[in-house]
Design an enzyme around this catalytic site. Structure first.
Site, PDB file in Angstrom:
ATOM      1  N   ASP A  42       0.831  -1.208   0.000  1.00  0.00           N
ATOM      2  CA  ASP A  42       0.000   0.000   0.000  1.00  0.00           C
ATOM      3  C   ASP A  42       0.867   1.259   0.000  1.00  0.00           C
ATOM      4  OD1 ASP A  42       0.876  -0.142   2.592  1.00  0.00           O
ATOM      5  OD2 ASP A  42      -1.110   0.009   3.522  1.00  0.00           O
ATOM      6  N   SER A  43       2.198   1.077   0.039  1.00  0.00           N
ATOM      7  CA  SER A  43       3.111   2.203  -0.193  1.00  0.00           C
ATOM      8  C   SER A  43       2.835   2.833  -1.562  1.00  0.00           C
ATOM      9  CB  SER A  43       4.573   1.731  -0.120  1.00  0.00           C
ATOM     10  OG  SER A  43       4.781   0.619  -0.969  1.00  0.00           O
ATOM     11  N   ASP A  81      -1.071  -6.073  -0.249  1.00  0.00           N
ATOM     12  CA  ASP A  81      -1.441  -5.533   1.059  1.00  0.00           C
ATOM     13  C   ASP A  81      -2.942  -5.385   1.223  1.00  0.00           C
ATOM     14  OD1 ASP A  81       0.703  -5.095   2.765  1.00  0.00           O
ATOM     15  OD2 ASP A  81       1.220  -3.162   1.854  1.00  0.00           O
ATOM     16  N   LYS A 110      -0.885  -9.453   2.782  1.00  0.00           N
ATOM     17  CA  LYS A 110      -0.083  -9.017   3.935  1.00  0.00           C
ATOM     18  C   LYS A 110      -0.946  -8.096   4.762  1.00  0.00           C
ATOM     19  CE  LYS A 110       3.476  -5.945   3.492  1.00  0.00           C
ATOM     20  NZ  LYS A 110       2.987  -4.783   4.280  1.00  0.00           N
ATOM     21  N   GLU A 112      -0.838  -5.509   8.361  1.00  0.00           N
ATOM     22  CA  GLU A 112      -0.003  -4.867   9.367  1.00  0.00           C
ATOM     23  C   GLU A 112      -0.597  -5.045  10.757  1.00  0.00           C
ATOM     24  OE1 GLU A 112       0.711  -0.738   8.485  1.00  0.00           O
ATOM     25  OE2 GLU A 112       1.487  -1.182   6.483  1.00  0.00           O
ATOM     26  N   GLU A 179       9.654  -4.163  10.054  1.00  0.00           N
ATOM     27  CA  GLU A 179       9.979  -2.844   9.492  1.00  0.00           C
ATOM     28  C   GLU A 179      10.519  -1.911  10.554  1.00  0.00           C
ATOM     29  OE1 GLU A 179       7.049  -1.009   6.950  1.00  0.00           O
ATOM     30  OE2 GLU A 179       8.226   0.839   6.797  1.00  0.00           O
TER      31      GLU A 179
END
Ligand code: KIV
Length: 274
Positions: A42-43, A81, A110, A112, A179
């Site tokens: 999602d970056s 993501d 993925k 978070e 991270e």
């Protein structure tokens, strides 16, 4: 050949190479370059769409970019993501993971978060969706972590990262992204869990590394974190190419005869040309 999730789980110490890719050409080039795992992170919200964080990224945007990356790298193991607030319940997470896997072609999702999202990760795994965890700095909730800051420097946040990684392993994840944590903490977590860790700003002793493509090639004009190594200055290269194109159009050098199409002079004459 694309690894299975079972094979990936066993890749401790394998130095896995993961790179973000959000579109057809990038995914294609990264796959051709031999990258092991592609991540539609999602970056993309920041480096492609121009948002100032990953928070606004939507499921539709993730699906759109995941489809493009999949078309570029049909044989790659592709992780996508789940964006912010797209996995607040098991039902919502499964519905959104279904879009990424069934509609867009991702091999894994993925998400978070640590202990607090482990039950959601477990529900996804039970539903048959491969899951990659992500602890340490979690950009979607960076504001509640005090910003884009190193996590795990003090005992409390270090324990949170360890417990998060252990919980994600317990939930059935095939791996965990670490991270922005100190290298010794990443090494400790890597030694403590049996699934691969993939580090970003987490030192050399993880089982793999991931970077954001635009950081690696020098395409992102915003802040570049100190852990990023820029392997190219693609932004400079592209700007130079565009400046040369503009100059050549303006001075008439482009297009020249080699970049134009000819026509049969007889046909031209018949239609009034000379
Ligand atoms: O969104 C992303 O690109 C990521 C990587 C930085 C791991 O989550």
């Amino acid at each position: 050949m694309k690894p299975t999730v079972l094979e990936l789980r066993r890749k401790k110490g394998a130095r896995l190479v993961m790179l973000t890719a959000y579109d057809f050409p990038t995914a294609r080039i990264a796959a051709q370059a031999g990258v092991d795992l592609l991540l539609v992170g999602d970056s993309l919200g920041m480096v492609v769409l121009g948002y100032d964080s990953t928070v606004p990224v939507t499921m539709d945007e993730m699906v759109h970019h995941t489809k493009a990356a999949r078309r570029g790298a049909p044989e790659a193991f592709l992780v996508a993501d789940l964006p912010f607030l797209s996995f607040t319940s098991a039902e919502q997470a499964i519905a959104n993971a279904a879009r990424l896997v069934k509609e867009a072609g991702a091999d894994s999702v993925k998400l978070e978060g640590g202990t607090e999202v482990a039950p959601i990760a477990a529900a996804l795994v039970r539903a048959g969706v491969p899951v990659l965890g992500h602890v340490g700095l979690t950009p979607q909730t960076a504001s509640s972590l005090g910003g884009f800051k190193l996590q795990g420097k003090d005992e409390e946040t270090a324990r949170r990262a360890i417990e998060g990684a252990v919980a994600m392993e317990g939930a059935g994840c095939w791996g965990v992204v670490l991270e922005l944590v100190p290298a010794p903490l990443a090494a400790l977590i890597t030694g403590r869990i049996a699934i691969p860790t993939i580090g970003i700003g987490a030192g050399a002793q993880t089982d793999g590394q991931v970077l954001v493509f635009h950081d690696l090639v020098g395409l992102f004009a915003g802040y570049t974190p100190s852990f990023v190594k820029r392997y190219a200055e693609a932004g400079e290269l592209i700007r130079g190419a565009i400046e040369r194109y503009a100059a050549e159009v303006r001075d008439g050098a482009y297009p020249d005869a080699t970049h134009s199409f000819r026509m049969d002079p007889e046909v031209l004459k018949r239609i009034g040309g000379d």
